[in-house]
Scaffold this active site. Sequence first.
Site, short mmCIF file in Angstrom:
data_model
loop_
_atom_site.label_atom_id
_atom_site.label_comp_id
_atom_site.label_asym_id
_atom_site.label_seq_id
_atom_site.Cartn_x
_atom_site.Cartn_y
_atom_site.Cartn_z
N ARG A 92 0.81 -1.22 0.00
CA ARG A 92 0.00 0.00 0.00
C ARG A 92 0.85 1.27 0.00
NH1 ARG A 92 -4.89 0.58 1.24
NH2 ARG A 92 -4.25 2.50 2.23
N ASP A 309 0.75 -0.95 15.41
CA ASP A 309 1.68 -1.94 14.85
C ASP A 309 2.39 -2.76 15.92
OD1 ASP A 309 1.01 -1.13 12.34
OD2 ASP A 309 2.86 -0.04 11.91
N VAL A 331 -7.30 2.40 15.96
CA VAL A 331 -6.82 2.80 14.63
C VAL A 331 -7.42 1.89 13.55
CG1 VAL A 331 -4.79 3.27 13.21
CG2 VAL A 331 -4.70 3.70 15.67
N ARG A 401 8.14 -8.95 4.94
CA ARG A 401 7.81 -7.63 4.40
C ARG A 401 8.38 -6.54 5.28
NH1 ARG A 401 2.10 -6.11 4.24
NH2 ARG A 401 3.26 -4.19 4.11
C1 UD1 Z 1 0.94 3.70 8.44
C2 UD1 Z 1 1.91 2.55 8.63
C3 UD1 Z 1 1.21 1.34 9.19
C4 UD1 Z 1 0.44 1.70 10.46
C5 UD1 Z 1 -0.45 2.91 10.23
C6 UD1 Z 1 -1.10 3.41 11.51
C7 UD1 Z 1 3.50 2.96 6.88
C8 UD1 Z 1 4.10 2.50 5.59
N1 UD1 Z 1 2.50 2.24 7.35
O1 UD1 Z 1 -0.02 3.25 7.47
O2 UD1 Z 1 2.19 0.35 9.47
O3 UD1 Z 1 -0.35 0.60 10.87
O4 UD1 Z 1 0.32 3.99 9.68
O5 UD1 Z 1 -0.14 3.76 12.43
O6 UD1 Z 1 3.96 3.90 7.49
N2 UD1 Z 1 -7.33 6.81 6.85
C9 UD1 Z 1 -8.43 7.38 6.22
N3 UD1 Z 1 -8.22 8.01 5.03
C10 UD1 Z 1 -7.00 8.11 4.45
C11 UD1 Z 1 -5.89 7.53 5.09
C12 UD1 Z 1 -6.10 6.88 6.30
O7 UD1 Z 1 -9.55 7.32 6.70
O8 UD1 Z 1 -6.88 8.70 3.37
C13 UD1 Z 1 -7.52 6.12 8.15
C14 UD1 Z 1 -7.09 4.67 8.10
O9 UD1 Z 1 -8.11 3.82 7.65
C15 UD1 Z 1 -6.72 4.42 9.56
C16 UD1 Z 1 -6.17 5.77 10.01
O10 UD1 Z 1 -6.67 6.71 9.08
O11 UD1 Z 1 -7.86 4.13 10.33
C17 UD1 Z 1 -4.67 5.82 10.05
O12 UD1 Z 1 -4.15 5.38 8.79
P1 UD1 Z 1 -2.76 5.91 8.23
O13 UD1 Z 1 -2.04 6.64 9.31
O14 UD1 Z 1 -3.00 6.63 6.95
O15 UD1 Z 1 -2.01 4.56 7.90
P2 UD1 Z 1 -0.97 4.31 6.76
O16 UD1 Z 1 -0.18 5.55 6.47
O17 UD1 Z 1 -1.62 3.60 5.63
#
Ligand code: UD1
Length: 424
Positions: A92, A309, A331, A401
């Site tokens: 992702r 995590d 989260v 990974r």
């Molecule tokens: C990053 C980490 C992942 C970790 C997560 C939360 C990386 C590569 N991955 O993932 O290991 O589990 O942070 O600490 O750094 N959300 C929305 N809309 C968006 C984006 C996110 O609603 O556009 C929500 C997600 O569904 C989730 C929350 O926001 O509930 C946090 O997600 P996010 O911080 O974006 O996670 P990642 O960056 O994908």
Amino acid sequence: MDRIRIEGGRPLAGEVEIGGAKNASLPLMAAALLADSPSLLEHIPHLQDVVTMTRMIEHLGADVTRTNGGIRIDPSGFADAEAPYELVRRMRASIYVLGPLLARFGHARVSLPGGCAIGTRPIDLHLHGLRALGAEIRIEHGYVHASAPSEGLRGADVVLEGPNGPSVGATCNVLMAAALARGHSVLRGTAREPHVADLAGYLSAMGASIRGAGTDVIEVDGVDRLSGTTYRVIPDQIETGTLMAGAAMTRGRVLLRGCRPDHVQVEIAKLREMGAYVEEDNDTLLVGADDRLRAISLRTAPYPGFPTDTQAQFMAALSLAVGESRITETVYPDRFIHVAELNRMGADITVELGSATVRGVERLSGATVMASDLRASAALILAGLAAEGTTECLRVYHLDRGYERLEEKFRVLGAKIERIGEKG
Ligand code: UD1
């Protein structure tokens, strides 16, 4: 497919070095594309997600070479503005190329990442932030089609927080784009994770003008160009938490070198509450326990809260604690797929509405278990290290990974653990 076999019941003891942070390395690699000259990123870990990001930026025309101490990225051949499904579906975090593509080329075509085992994981906040910088974005045929105005992206005041709190990914993506946008940006509701601050540190070393990274408001004054530089990625906060949990739950004594105690303060506080001892120094942590751990309650939250995590690994530890623990996942409310496998090893855990009740048992017993995602596989390996008898963990490609030779680190700490190849 490799599997990992563990003869459990031995306390972890000794010293290990913490590797570079996966979740910081991936945005740094994407950010290297923003520069007009090569960067050397030091301490990037050897793990599968880094290989996938390498393939992605090579596909986009960058020249990537592994050196002894890190990765050299030469973005001068950066030419292709399409990130195909074939690469994005593997990881992702490939979405991190969207901001750099838009900022450098003014247009991008990036496959939409799908969901994954821990939830649906939308990217609406990434798109919202880039639109605020002037990008036009439409979704067609499973791809994000984005284009900047002819005069380029422009600074904006934008809120990046969603109903589930701030987003690490959206913060990083929009920060990268804002670094090269015209004018001033204020990003509000930004994620405060150490890897966001690390990305800002690298961008600033390349010539960007950024203030407030690591807080929930980041201000950026766009610059015309960024130049490649040498930058060392931070140590991995999640690997640190995983090894700390392992030391405590096996009643061992482990010295972690090359870590950042300031990034794992909540994990340290929770371990102490569980009865483990933790001694901090500048870049080392001494962690262990003499007795069975005690039950606690734990709630995951964006940084500086307890990291989602590390939730599964602490659940494995609490499954052996005295008393009843409660773990609430705010989260990713569905991130409990490891529970069924831990129960197969004798744990007593039930889940209801985003919360798990962990009734501590005196012992776990080794079993054949199946990894379902990256951090869940680490939890099963920890459980196997503490369990009586033999545990075999299947599908360890999930583990690979995000961890660099984790089983070798455990072997150095006295564990009887081996990787068995497909034919073994
Ligand atoms: C990053 C980490 C992942 C970790 C997560 C939360 C990386 C590569 N991955 O993932 O290991 O589990 O942070 O600490 O750094 N959300 C929305 N809309 C968006 C984006 C996110 O609603 O556009 C929500 C997600 O569904 C989730 C929350 O926001 O509930 C946090 O997600 P996010 O911080 O974006 O996670 P990642 O960056 O994908």
